[in-house]
Design a protein around this motif. Structure first.
Motif, PDB file in Angstrom:
ATOM      1  N   LEU A 163      78.471 -67.009 117.987  1.00 28.30           N
ATOM      2  CA  LEU A 163      77.992 -65.877 117.119  1.00 28.30           C
ATOM      3  C   LEU A 163      78.496 -66.132 115.568  1.00 28.30           C
ATOM      4  N   TRP A 164      79.829 -66.252 115.780  1.00 23.42           N
ATOM      5  CA  TRP A 164      80.508 -66.396 114.204  1.00 23.42           C
ATOM      6  C   TRP A 164      80.357 -67.694 113.644  1.00 23.42           C
ATOM      7  N   GLY A 165      80.076 -68.753 114.524  1.00 19.80           N
ATOM      8  CA  GLY A 165      79.810 -70.073 114.003  1.00 19.80           C
ATOM      9  C   GLY A 165      78.489 -70.033 113.367  1.00 19.80           C
ATOM     10  N   VAL A 166      77.532 -69.294 113.861  1.00 15.57           N
ATOM     11  CA  VAL A 166      76.130 -69.202 113.280  1.00 15.57           C
ATOM     12  C   VAL A 166      76.178 -68.321 111.826  1.00 15.57           C
ATOM     13  N   LEU A 167      77.123 -67.206 111.945  1.00 13.72           N
ATOM     14  CA  LEU A 167      77.246 -66.540 110.524  1.00 13.72           C
ATOM     15  C   LEU A 167      77.521 -67.007 109.711  1.00 13.72           C
ATOM     16  N   VAL A 168      78.595 -68.066 109.881  1.00 20.33           N
ATOM     17  CA  VAL A 168      79.394 -68.808 108.646  1.00 20.33           C
ATOM     18  C   VAL A 168      78.087 -69.793 108.297  1.00 20.33           C
ATOM     19  N   ALA A 169      77.334 -70.488 109.097  1.00 23.04           N
ATOM     20  CA  ALA A 169      76.484 -71.587 108.549  1.00 23.04           C
ATOM     21  C   ALA A 169      75.378 -70.915 108.016  1.00 23.04           C
ATOM     22  N   THR A 170      74.828 -69.748 108.339  1.00 22.18           N
ATOM     23  CA  THR A 170      73.840 -69.072 107.568  1.00 22.18           C
ATOM     24  C   THR A 170      74.251 -68.833 106.143  1.00 22.18           C
ATOM     25  N   GLY A 171      75.550 -68.252 106.241  1.00 22.62           N
ATOM     26  CA  GLY A 171      76.056 -68.175 104.682  1.00 22.62           C
ATOM     27  C   GLY A 171      76.107 -69.211 103.746  1.00 22.62           C
ATOM     28  N   ALA A 172      76.572 -70.305 104.257  1.00 19.20           N
ATOM     29  CA  ALA A 172      76.866 -71.649 103.799  1.00 19.20           C
ATOM     30  C   ALA A 172      75.461 -72.238 103.183  1.00 19.20           C
ATOM     31  N   VAL A 173      74.408 -72.022 104.126  1.00 19.56           N
ATOM     32  CA  VAL A 173      73.178 -72.682 103.447  1.00 19.56           C
ATOM     33  C   VAL A 173      72.612 -71.871 102.094  1.00 19.56           C
ATOM     34  N   CYS A 174      72.846 -70.446 102.389  1.00 18.58           N
ATOM     35  CA  CYS A 174      72.553 -69.610 101.300  1.00 18.58           C
ATOM     36  C   CYS A 174      73.169 -69.875 100.026  1.00 18.58           C
ATOM     37  N   ILE A 175      74.557 -70.228 100.346  1.00 19.70           N
ATOM     38  CA  ILE A 175      75.399 -70.412  98.943  1.00 19.70           C
ATOM     39  C   ILE A 175      74.900 -71.779  98.509  1.00 19.70           C
ATOM     40  N   VAL A 382      79.144 -70.828  81.153  1.00 20.53           N
ATOM     41  CA  VAL A 382      78.354 -69.890  81.933  1.00 20.53           C
ATOM     42  C   VAL A 382      77.676 -70.430  83.236  1.00 20.53           C
ATOM     43  N   SER A 383      77.269 -71.391  82.997  1.00 23.01           N
ATOM     44  CA  SER A 383      76.541 -72.339  84.255  1.00 23.01           C
ATOM     45  C   SER A 383      77.604 -72.488  85.485  1.00 23.01           C
ATOM     46  N   TRP A 384      79.069 -72.846  84.994  1.00 24.98           N
ATOM     47  CA  TRP A 384      79.862 -72.993  86.145  1.00 24.98           C
ATOM     48  C   TRP A 384      80.113 -71.729  86.748  1.00 24.98           C
ATOM     49  N   MET A 385      80.238 -70.562  85.756  1.00 23.48           N
ATOM     50  CA  MET A 385      80.557 -69.501  86.234  1.00 23.48           C
ATOM     51  C   MET A 385      79.490 -68.987  87.316  1.00 23.48           C
ATOM     52  N   ASN A 386      78.383 -69.096  86.839  1.00 27.16           N
ATOM     53  CA  ASN A 386      77.222 -68.495  87.815  1.00 27.16           C
ATOM     54  C   ASN A 386      77.543 -69.320  89.132  1.00 27.16           C
ATOM     55  N   MET A 387      77.837 -70.505  89.139  1.00 21.42           N
ATOM     56  CA  MET A 387      77.976 -71.371  90.337  1.00 21.42           C
ATOM     57  C   MET A 387      79.085 -70.889  91.244  1.00 21.42           C
ATOM     58  N   GLY A 388      80.122 -70.704  90.515  1.00 23.63           N
ATOM     59  CA  GLY A 388      81.257 -70.213  91.358  1.00 23.63           C
ATOM     60  C   GLY A 388      81.211 -68.681  91.859  1.00 23.63           C
ATOM     61  N   LEU A 389      80.522 -67.924  91.246  1.00 24.43           N
ATOM     62  CA  LEU A 389      80.394 -66.506  91.616  1.00 24.43           C
ATOM     63  C   LEU A 389      79.456 -66.627  92.631  1.00 24.43           C
ATOM     64  N   SER A 390      78.471 -67.698  92.801  1.00 27.77           N
ATOM     65  CA  SER A 390      77.587 -67.512  93.967  1.00 27.77           C
ATOM     66  C   SER A 390      78.204 -67.655  94.969  1.00 27.77           C
ATOM     67  N   VAL A 391      79.422 -68.933  95.069  1.00 24.19           N
ATOM     68  CA  VAL A 391      80.409 -69.112  96.148  1.00 24.19           C
ATOM     69  C   VAL A 391      80.906 -67.958  96.535  1.00 24.19           C
ATOM     70  N   PHE A 392      81.698 -67.166  95.683  1.00 25.36           N
ATOM     71  CA  PHE A 392      82.442 -66.049  95.951  1.00 25.36           C
ATOM     72  C   PHE A 392      81.561 -65.015  96.744  1.00 25.36           C
ATOM     73  N   PHE A 393      80.691 -64.465  96.065  1.00 27.25           N
ATOM     74  CA  PHE A 393      79.575 -63.454  96.710  1.00 27.25           C
ATOM     75  C   PHE A 393      79.098 -64.007  98.121  1.00 27.25           C
ATOM     76  N   GLY A 394      78.937 -65.403  98.358  1.00 27.72           N
ATOM     77  CA  GLY A 394      78.575 -65.872  99.477  1.00 27.72           C
ATOM     78  C   GLY A 394      79.484 -65.523 100.621  1.00 27.72           C
ATOM     79  N   ALA A 395      80.697 -65.660 100.309  1.00 28.42           N
ATOM     80  CA  ALA A 395      81.843 -65.695 101.190  1.00 28.42           C
ATOM     81  C   ALA A 395      82.104 -64.300 101.578  1.00 28.42           C
ATOM     82  N   LEU A 396      82.051 -63.116 100.394  1.00 35.74           N
ATOM     83  CA  LEU A 396      82.035 -61.598 100.682  1.00 35.74           C
ATOM     84  C   LEU A 396      81.162 -61.430 101.675  1.00 35.74           C
ATOM     85  N   CYS A 397      79.906 -61.807 101.553  1.00 32.75           N
ATOM     86  CA  CYS A 397      79.001 -61.135 102.331  1.00 32.75           C
ATOM     87  C   CYS A 397      79.073 -61.711 104.072  1.00 32.75           C
ATOM     88  N   ILE A 398      79.359 -62.824 103.952  1.00 32.95           N
ATOM     89  CA  ILE A 398      79.690 -63.427 105.453  1.00 32.95           C
ATOM     90  C   ILE A 398      80.700 -62.479 106.050  1.00 32.95           C
TER      91      ILE A 398
END
Length: 608
Positions: A163-175, A382-398
């Motif tokens: 279950l947890w492997g699948v959760l992390v993989a899903t988040g990673a693809v989205c990020i 701003v572009s770099w910040m957008n990308m960094g925040l995408s990774v951060f929120f992806g991790a938070l959602c997982i």
């Protein structure tokens, strides 16, 4: 034989191939959009698709983002356990689409905003905007956790993957595809995923019809099992699903999701013109009807197959949310690749929701928290910040998916999260858009009281779930099961028994059977009304009428509504036309006396 219980097949090689192919295609679209749009890496392009989208892809995207894995897995299970009442949401979708398209879209368009919460600052004050944005971030992170958890549960049931492997993989693809592609990638992948999702439902219904001997047989079985008694006109607000809770509570709840939720606002603001934006909402309404009808019918198909052997009571599955994946492996495993398509459907629904949530979270964070503080950032930063925040929120959602695993039925949990937080926010917007009296003190107090009340009732309802007489689960049977190995209890009672999800705690406080049993659909309505009434009263007490002159664009105008823009020549609308003209003239003309005018305006605005 299907429908008699026992273990079912697991994924074949072809299923893995189909599943992986679809997920890679989704990621590929993201990368393609990213490479194609390399020249226009501005923040507006990343967050709003360059405001060049047309109605149909945006409509499909609007539909797909809330028709996530939760819908694919939760709605058929809902119809199986509680009957077809969920279908009445079709009416709620119609009311919600009209309200959003005619009241909110023209206003947001006119003000040209990126974050839906900019309006709160324009109309009230900066602190209210910050609180509104923070509420949105908490709600979206929680909801996205639920959305990631749903298909992980399905994959875990079908494939036996961890279950947890699948959760992390899903988040990673989205990020990955959020970080690289921005909003255009999200919208085009949504279109593809919508098609796959509907194909998954059709496959289940078609195969079920073949097994059961036609669609009429499925319909008759559902009728005999009491699954078709959808229209319950009991006005009791404590009953989970009645005609009134769904029409009144459901409409307010869906309006709070579609009209002020950044994930949705961001999509229709990305349309070329106001016409396209309104159109996208009406096309989306049809998309919602089709999806909910197919999902409910899949649930009835499932009942027809399992009417004599309920997999949950029989111990074949652990929770109701695994019903549909179990059915798919039971009836579709003989066609290699089809179970893969189905899991990809649940999964792609999730990918679309998670990616749009991450994209929207990045947009509000940049607009509402970072821009006001760091004003002179370059586009590249701003572009770099957008990308960094995408990774951060992806991790938070997982991380939030872990919380989600403790919340019972995922469909109800997801809608409760929206009701508790979006309800008070919707009340705040309506307060600002319809009345001129409210000031920022009234708005703030109203929103806080509304939020505290809905959280109290909502969390109380999670801890002390309503009793079976209020939720009305329909009877299921295990009389026709061959294999009852999974049963860990013996009973002399007949096998037919209603399923209860969680065993309620022994000691129930006095409020548990009254306030905490309030239908989860009324949470949004409770929050909206509390916020509006309290906000108006506090504003009047704190001298709301003596305000500074407000920009008339901040309020709902007569010309926004389709019905008035079409029939403005008819006699019926003569009086309101004059009133509206009066209202705008008055608002712009400082020679009127302040108090008089303001209080008249409140009356007129409410009439609109």
């Amino acid at each position: 034989m299907a429908g008699t219980g026992g273990p079912v097949a697991t994924f074949s090689v072809w299923d893995y191939v189909v599943f992986a192919g679809i997920i890679l295609a989704a990621a590929g679209i993201g990368l393609f959009q990213a490479i194609r749009g390399r020249k226009e890496t501005s923040s507006a392009e990343f967050l709003l698709g360059g405001r060049q989208m047309t109605a149909v892809p945006v409509a499909m995207s609007l539909t797909a983002s809330f028709m996530s894995g939760i819908t694919v897995i939760g709605t058929p299970a809902e119809a199986y356990r509680f009957g077809a009442a969920f279908w009445i949401f079709g009416f709620s979708y119609a009311i919600m689409s009209a309200v959003t398209a005619e009241i909110f879209v023209p206003l947001f368009y006119r003000l040209g905003i990126t974050s839906a919460y900019e309006y709160l600052e324009m109309r009230f004050s900066r602190p209210i905007r910050v609180i509104g944005t923070s509420m949105y971030i908490v709600q979206t992170a929680l909801y996205t956790g639920l959305v990631i958890y749903a298909p992980a549960l399905a994959l875990n049931q079908i494939t036996g993957l961890d279950l947890w492997g699948v959760l992390v993989a899903t988040g990673a693809v989205c990020i990955v595809y959020c970080t690289l592609g921005g909003l255009k990638a999200v919208i085009w992948t949504d279109v593809m995923q919508m098609v796959i999702m509907l194909a998954g439902f059709v496959a289940v219904i078609a195969r079920g019809a073949v097994l059961q001997g036609g669609l009429t047989k499925i319909w008759e079985d559902a009728g005999q099992g009491g699954r078709l008694d959808a229209f319950d006109f009991d006005p009791d607000p404590l009953k989970r699903h009645t005609f009134w809770t769904i029409i009144i509570g459901g409409s307010v709840m869906w309006a709070s999701i579609y009209s002020i939720n950044q994930s949705q606002v961001q999509r229709y603001i990305s349309c070329k013109t106001l016409g396209h934006a309104k159109m996208s909402l009406y096309v989306n309404m049809v998309g919602l009807w089709v999806t909910v009808s197919l999902a409910v019918f899949s649930g009835l198909t499932m009942y027809s197959i399992y009417k004599n052997c309920d997999p949950l009571t029989n111990g074949d599955i652990g929770t109701t949310d695994q019903l549909l994946p179990y059915l798919v492996m039971d009836i579709l495993a003989i066609y290699p690749g089809i179970p893969g398509l189905f899991v990809a459907a649940a999964y792609s629904g999730t990918l679309s929701t998670v990616s749009s949530s991450i994209n929207a979270l990045v947009a509000v964070t940049v607009e509402d928290f970072i821009h006001p503080v760091c004003k002179n950032l370059t586009e590249k930063q701003v572009s770099w910040m957008n990308m960094g925040l995408s990774v951060f929120f992806g991790a938070l959602c997982i991380g939030m998916a872990g919380v989600a695993s403790m919340m019972g039925s995922i469909l109800q949990a997801a809608l409760s999260v929206f009701g508790m937080i979006s309800g008070p926010l919707l009340g705040l917007y309506l307060l600002g858009m319809l009345f001129r009296t409210p000031n920022s003190i009234g708005g703030l107090v109203g929103m806080i009281i509304g939020l505290v009340l809905t959280l109290w009732v909502g969390i109380g309802g999670q801890i002390y779930p309503a009793t079976a007489e209020k939720t009305n689960p329909l009877p299921v049977s295990t009389a026709g099961c061959n294999s009852t190995m999974g049963q860990n209890y013996t009973t002399a009672a007949p096998w037919t028994s209603p399923v209860t999800l969680t065993s309620p705690p022994e000691v129930r406080p006095p409020l548990a059977n009254s306030l905490y049993s309030l239908s989860y659909l009324y949470l949004a309505l409770l929050g909206t009304l509390t916020t509006m009434v309290t906000g108006l009263l506090v504003s009047i007490v704190t001298g709301g009428c003596k305000q500074e002159k407000l920009n008339p664009d901040l309020f709902v105008k007569k010309s926004d509504l389709i019905c008035f823009s079409w029939c403005s020549k008819s006699e019926a609308s003569d009086v309101p036309e004059k009133a509206a003209a009066d209202l705008h003239m008055g608002a712009d003309n400082p020679t009127f006396t302040d108090v008089d005018l303001m209080c008249k305006d409140v009356e007129k605005a409410t009439k609109l």
